[in-house]
Every structure is written in C-alpha cells, then in structure tokens.
Design a protein around this motif. Structure first.
Motif: not given
Length: 508
Positions: A356-357, A378, A418, A351, A381
């Motif tokens: 990018k997640l 964020r 996000g 994290g 994400w």
C-alpha cells in the motif's frame, strides 16, 4: 495473584456518530420540511431562532446592558429583529441598524421588524444614529447569513466595518456576514464573531477555510426539527471529532513486531533529508512494528544517530531501491523526495510495488506532471495534498481549489481513486464512500515538517491493519491533537518534532 490480572481487559470506546454538515441549499430544504411536515409556521420558526440566539447571548454575557443589532433584509435579518424585540420586552435597550429599507422587507422578515418596533426597540437607518458603544454592549450580526456571495456591498460593508472596528463582543446569527456558507471562503471584511449561533443544519462553511477563524464558538440549535426531517436531505459532509473516530484495538499480551506492519519511507533528496527522517520517526512513534528508510547515502548516518530504530538504507537509483520493496507492507513516498531524475526513479519503482502507498509532497508533484505513474488509479493508496499540490493534480489554480475544497477533494479521488487527504483548515478526507471533515490542530502547526509527520502516522496506522479511510481519519485527528498538546505553552515556534511524544501518547 497480581490484582491486575483480575481487571477486565480495556477496549477502545465505541465511536459516536459524526456530525452532519449541509450546504446552504440543503438547509433551506430542511427549513421548508420543518414548516410543511411539522406544521410550524415560518414566523414561529424565526421566533424560535431569535429566542435561541437571545438566550445564548444572555448566558454568555450575563452583564450585558445594551444591544446593537444589525439587520439585513432576509430571514437572517428577521432573526435579528426578533432578538431586538425580545431584548426590548425585557427592558434591555436594543438599537437596530435597519440595513434594508422597511418597504423592501417581506414575509416573516417584515413581521419580525414590526415585532421589534412594537416592543420598543430603537430602529435607525444610519450608523451615525447609533449611540456610542459603552461597556457591556453586545453587537449582533444579522446582516447577510447564508445569502452572501461575491463581495460585500454598501451599506453592509460599512456596517460590518463598524462591527469589526468596535471592541465590543459580537454574536453572529447563523453565520458571520461575509462568510460563504458552503465553501468557507470569505470577504476580507467579513464579521469577526465571538459566538455564532446556527440553526436547523450545520453549514459546511462554518468549519472550512476561513470559517473557524471568523465564527468564534459555534453553537447549534435544531429549533425542534424532528429526526425524520434529516433523513430526507443528504448531508454534504460528515464532520468527525475525537469521539467519532475508530481507534486501534488493544494489543494482545503475546503481540510481536511483525503483526504491526513494516513501513518504508522513500525520500530525502540532496538537502531534504530531514523530511524523510521525521516521517520515519513519526511512523515509529505511531506504532509501526518496523520502519525502514530509503534515502540518499549522506542521510543514513544522521538517520541512525537521530533514531537508530529506523533501518536506514542508502539508495542512489531506482534500481537499488527495487529489491528493498518486497519487505514493507506500506510505502510512504514523498517527504523530501525532490523532483530530480533520482526522485522520479524512486517513485516509479515504489509505484509498481505491491505494498500500500502513501504519497505526499513532491511525489504528488511528480504524479501531477504525468511523467511517472501516468493514468494510474489505485484503491490502495492515500494521497495527501495541500491546496497547491491539489491544484497541480487537477490542473487548476489554487484559487479554484480554495473556492470549493469539497469539490476539489472529490475530483482528485475520482481521478486517482484511493483516499485523498486534502490538508488545510478543516482537513477533508475523500474516499469512495463520501467526503469527511476533521477540525483538529492550531495555527502554530503552520511550520515545516508537519506534513511529513502526518504521512508517517497514516502509513503506520495502515501498517497496523486499519482500512485506508479509517487510518486517514485517525491520523488527521491524532496529528492535530498532538499539535494542540504541544502548543499548550504557546503556538509560535512550535516544531514538528515537538509533536512526537504526544503522537506516541495519543495513539494508544
């Protein structure tokens, strides 16, 4: 010279516009605007609706020799009376169950009742007065429409029971009675239709929750509403199909792997290695240039045997993971992650990475617990909860999420920023620009591992340069369509890995 060099370079088709979906209240506004601005009387609009439904019925069942029409007290019932009157005009026997006493009918509904009576439809006030249902009889549900809320009550519940217990085909007017027009929730006894003919605006509930299971084929008729009418009432959702979704660009002849992203999957606690392996392989099959896997040491050998293209690395702590996080462009955390201290360490380190997640499964449950990434928002994400995970993220019950999935998706996005992919029958994608709906897939996909595949596909598309909303949109459609292709020989027994060759075929 090879003839192929003379062919024009192919390119993805330009996406078409998505469909607009409306709340019941917004459809009522559209209806009133058509009446006031296009100067179409309400009764004339009702007759258009009745005629559209009647024409659809005759086209679908050309051998019909009798109708049984079930009418409520509002405009939905009025549409039913028009259908019965049109049938009687054409010497097609039409029996009408009058669900609301005539003395309680008002306005256009009362006028439609008189039309059916005048044309010779047989009007009855009890189900016992209806004749036996014979071959080629079609039933028409015009009981409740968009007016339904709460639970079914007498006499509507008995009429709907009669409809559902018959073996006759059923046409629902506007939407099946017992289905909520906005949320897609439904009473357990809601009408099960073969066709639903809906008017003016597509109701959101037709495509969410129980809607797709109850509506049968949905046919839309705008009843002549002008384009300017729709410009005045905002839609609740945009519904995408394969034709309206942005695709990946054609790869150049001189492409190389580093142009298409490095995806890392983080997960696979003790006993859950398969989830992380499937997410990794789906990322590879969806076109990621490089895929790596950070998992428990005991899963590395299986990963290399299953898919040697995935760079599997053993990690026993967050500290061991940290130096690996500089390489990937996208990190997918959650498949098989578990909720152990090891799991929390890995999520905490991932994290904080610059990549990018994509968060799924237990990454979302840990996030909901507030011990890791507390208060983090964020823009880069994607969160992919199912109903239960969504409820935990919001601190509410599953029932509250189900009652208004659109509001739940929007609330999660506002809380965490996000992109949010709220999975279910009618998957919702919420981002800063609004909420979108994609109907894709089939009941055979209700099996373990399907969500892990979706996580890998989303990560792969982001790695190949798609914006997060576009990647989520394409991944959800592609995942569902791969499921449809994999289920061509049957839905029961469908496995997540059965989708992998179809994902590869569809992503190009």
């Amino acid at each position: 010279m090879d003839s192929q060099t003379l062919s024009p370079k192919s390119a993805p088709a330009i996406p078409s516009a998505p469909q607009s979906l409306y709340s019941a209240e917004s459809v009522r506004q559209l209806d009133q605007l058509v009446i006031s601005q296009q100067q179409i009387p309400g009764l004339a609009l009702m007759k258009r609706a009745g005629r559209a439904a009647y024409d659809c019925l005759r086209q679908r069942w050309p051998d019909v020799n009798a109708l049984q029409v079930f009418c409520g007290g509002g405009n939905n019932g009025g549409d039913g009376y028009v259908i019965a009157g049109l049938a009687a005009q054409r010497q097609l026997p039409a029996w009408v169950f009058v669900g609301v006493p005539v003395e309680k009918l008002k306005g256009e509904a009362l006028e439609a009742y008189r039309f059916a009576e005048r044309e010779g439809a047989t009007l009855v006030s009890s189900l016992q007065e209806l004749p036996p249902i014979e071959k080629n009889t079609v039933l028409v549900d015009a009981l409740l429409g968009t007016g339904f809320s709460g639970a079914l009550r007498a006499p509507m519940d008995s009429a709907i029971g009669y409809i559902n217990q018959s073996a006759a085909p059923v046409l629902a007017v506007d939407l099946p009675s017992g289905l909520h027009a906005d949320s897609g929730t439904a009473d357990d006894g809601a009408v099960q239709a073969d066709i639903t003919v809906t008017f003016i605006g597509r109701k959101t509930g037709l495509y969410l929750g129980r809607g797709p299971a109850l509506t049968g084929e949905v046919i839309f008729d705008d009843l002549g509403a002008a384009p300017r009418i729709y410009e005045q009432v905002p839609a609740l959702l945009a519904r995408h199909s394969g034709d309206s979704i942005e695709r990946l660009p054609v790869r150049s002849a001189d492409s190389y792997k580093n142009q298409f992203g490095h995806v890392m999957v983080v997960g696979g606690d003790h006993g859950y290695g398969g989830a992380a392996l499937m997410a990794s392989e789906s990322a590879a099959r969806a076109g990621a240039g490089l895929v790596s896997l950070a998992s428990r040491p005991e899963h590395v050998a299986a990963a290399l045997t299953r898919c040697p293209e995935v760079m599997a690395r053993p990690v026993v702590s967050g500290q061991e993971l940290e130096p690996l996080l500089a390489a990937p462009d996208v990190i997918a955390v959650g498949p098989g992650l578990g909720q152990s201290p090891w799991s929390e360490q890995l999520l905490a380190r991932a994290g904080r990475a610059e990549a990018k997640l994509v968060l799924d499964a237990d990454a979302l449950n840990i996030l909901a617990g507030g011990r890791v990434l507390a208060g983090v928002k964020r823009d880069d994400w994607v969160l992919t909860p199912h109903v239960g995970e969504a409820a935990r993220l919001l601190g509410v019950s599953n029932a509250e999420v189900t009652a208004d999935r659109v509001a739940a998706a929007r609330a999660i996005q506002q809380k965490f920023s996000g992109v949010v992919v709220l999975k279910g029958t009618g998957t919702l994608i919420a981002h800063s620009g609004g909420v979108e709906l994609i109907n894709s897939g089939n009941p055979g996909m209700a099996s373990g591992g399907m969500g892990d595949l979706l996580t890998g596909v989303i990560a792969a598309l982001i790695g190949q340069g798609m914006a997060l909303p576009a990647a989520a949109r394409l991944a959800v459609w592609l995942h569902g369509e791969a499921g449809n292709r994999a289920a061509q020989n049957g839905q029961r027994g469908l496995l997540a890995t059965d989708l992998l060759p179809h994902i590869r075929a569809l992503v190009d």
